[in-house]
Design a protein around this motif. Sequence first.
Motif, mmCIF file in Angstrom:
data_model
loop_
_atom_site.group_PDB
_atom_site.id
_atom_site.type_symbol
_atom_site.label_atom_id
_atom_site.label_comp_id
_atom_site.label_asym_id
_atom_site.label_seq_id
_atom_site.Cartn_x
_atom_site.Cartn_y
_atom_site.Cartn_z
ATOM 1 N N LEU A 1 0.828 -1.207 0.000
ATOM 2 C CA LEU A 1 0.000 0.000 0.000
ATOM 3 C C LEU A 1 0.864 1.259 0.000
ATOM 4 C CD1 LEU A 1 -2.734 -1.097 2.570
ATOM 5 C CD2 LEU A 1 -2.977 -0.950 0.090
ATOM 6 N N LEU A 2 1.950 1.240 0.752
ATOM 7 C CA LEU A 2 2.850 2.394 0.778
ATOM 8 C C LEU A 2 3.563 2.566 -0.560
ATOM 9 C CD1 LEU A 2 4.311 1.956 4.352
ATOM 10 C CD2 LEU A 2 2.987 3.915 3.553
ATOM 11 N N SER A 3 3.848 1.456 -1.243
ATOM 12 C CA SER A 3 4.571 1.542 -2.516
ATOM 13 C C SER A 3 3.744 2.186 -3.624
ATOM 14 C CB SER A 3 5.022 0.145 -2.956
ATOM 15 O OG SER A 3 3.921 -0.632 -3.403
ATOM 16 N N ILE A 4 2.413 2.140 -3.512
ATOM 17 C CA ILE A 4 1.569 2.748 -4.540
ATOM 18 C C ILE A 4 1.234 4.201 -4.212
ATOM 19 C CG2 ILE A 4 0.609 0.524 -5.214
ATOM 20 C CD1 ILE A 4 -1.920 1.200 -3.689
ATOM 21 N N GLY A 5 1.808 4.699 -3.129
ATOM 22 C CA GLY A 5 1.679 6.119 -2.813
ATOM 23 C C GLY A 5 0.357 6.537 -2.221
ATOM 24 N N SER A 6 -0.334 5.635 -1.569
ATOM 25 C CA SER A 6 -1.607 6.009 -0.964
ATOM 26 C C SER A 6 -1.388 6.955 0.218
ATOM 27 C CB SER A 6 -2.353 4.761 -0.486
ATOM 28 O OG SER A 6 -3.527 5.132 0.205
ATOM 29 N N THR A 7 -2.296 7.906 0.376
ATOM 30 C CA THR A 7 -2.227 8.847 1.487
ATOM 31 C C THR A 7 -3.190 8.472 2.609
ATOM 32 O OG1 THR A 7 -3.866 10.290 0.439
ATOM 33 C CG2 THR A 7 -1.537 10.741 -0.007
ATOM 34 N N LEU A 8 -3.937 7.382 2.440
ATOM 35 C CA LEU A 8 -4.872 6.935 3.460
ATOM 36 C C LEU A 8 -4.214 5.889 4.352
ATOM 37 C CD1 LEU A 8 -8.152 6.564 1.351
ATOM 38 C CD2 LEU A 8 -7.480 8.469 2.836
ATOM 39 N N LEU A 9 -4.829 5.623 5.485
ATOM 40 C CA LEU A 9 -4.364 4.552 6.356
ATOM 41 C C LEU A 9 -5.573 3.729 6.785
ATOM 42 C CD1 LEU A 9 -5.081 5.337 9.600
ATOM 43 C CD2 LEU A 9 -3.358 7.065 9.097
ATOM 44 N N ALA A 10 -5.297 2.563 7.324
ATOM 45 C CA ALA A 10 -6.386 1.676 7.725
ATOM 46 C C ALA A 10 -5.963 0.819 8.897
ATOM 47 C CB ALA A 10 -6.808 0.783 6.560
ATOM 48 N N THR A 11 -6.905 0.512 9.776
ATOM 49 C CA THR A 11 -6.688 -0.495 10.802
ATOM 50 C C THR A 11 -7.229 -1.822 10.280
ATOM 51 O OG1 THR A 11 -8.819 -0.154 11.913
ATOM 52 C CG2 THR A 11 -6.967 1.253 12.587
ATOM 53 N N CYS A 12 -6.718 -2.918 10.826
ATOM 54 C CA CYS A 12 -7.117 -4.219 10.295
ATOM 55 C C CYS A 12 -6.761 -5.328 11.282
ATOM 56 C CB CYS A 12 -6.421 -4.470 8.955
ATOM 57 S SG CYS A 12 -6.796 -6.057 8.183
ATOM 58 N N THR A 13 -7.556 -6.385 11.279
ATOM 59 C CA THR A 13 -7.201 -7.634 11.951
ATOM 60 C C THR A 13 -7.329 -8.758 10.935
ATOM 61 O OG1 THR A 13 -7.905 -6.927 14.154
ATOM 62 C CG2 THR A 13 -7.823 -9.289 13.747
ATOM 63 N N PHE A 14 -6.296 -9.606 10.850
ATOM 64 C CA PHE A 14 -6.310 -10.754 9.946
ATOM 65 C C PHE A 14 -6.277 -12.020 10.791
ATOM 66 C CE2 PHE A 14 -4.706 -14.029 7.197
ATOM 67 C CZ PHE A 14 -5.255 -13.737 5.951
#
Length: 277
Positions: free
Chosen positions: A134-147
Amino acid sequence: MNRRRPRRSASAEELLTTLQKLTARARHEVQVHQARVELAEALQRETLPGSLPALPGLQTAARYSPARSGLNIGGDWYDGFRLPDGTLAFAIGDVQGHDVEAAAFMGQIRIAMRAIAATTADPGQIMARTNDLLLSIGSTLLATCTFVRLDPRARELRTARAGHVSAIWAAVDGRSGIAQDEGGLPLGIQAKQEYPVTRHRLTAPGAFVLVTDGVVEGRSLPIDEGLEAVMRLVTAHVSAAAERLADEVMRMAERTGHEDDAAVLVLRHSGFPGGAG
């Protein structure tokens, strides 16, 4: 002596013309707003899975409820799919912000996790690689997650958490709790993060419930009290079918007065044939 000329009052015709222009502009803005809401809803609907995997001894159910006003839609998501080794994967997350951009970012996370999970079954590695992608595609958003990776043969869950709300669990023997899994930063903040994996043994029939913060936090309820309330609710209904339990937990979101969207994912386990102990 100079005298300021009196300001000419607008005529009724001029006032009417101005009002018509303002009305047309407002109508256009409402239409644009509605179009973005409908697009976000469509992205949300198409991105969430149509069904969740299940197997003998496991019932699954999920619910999603958009926020009550405006463009507050598109941030929460859940997923479930089979892994190549025969185990099952489940995930739940909450994207920063809302609207079309959040719904699209949610879809990117879901696709990335599915692709990465095809090459590694370790939840911590899946989370870390998703974060870096996600960081490599330059996104400016963030997200929380549980897998979550569920292994029916070993009768265990392995989980990794990226800044997300704690899971809730309960067993039919009366035990229950709020999972105290160690976690890492939310996705999209910093590269090369590590996400510890926590092991949960399924020693008795029960339920493992994942939620987003819209379920347990709102105007009328702080998050700690919300988690405790959901734990009591899950404990009281732990013997119910997964669909009913999901409905009961989602009703909790309505009681909190949530202004964010909300998602619930229920794993109701009752013993796996051929499991190891």
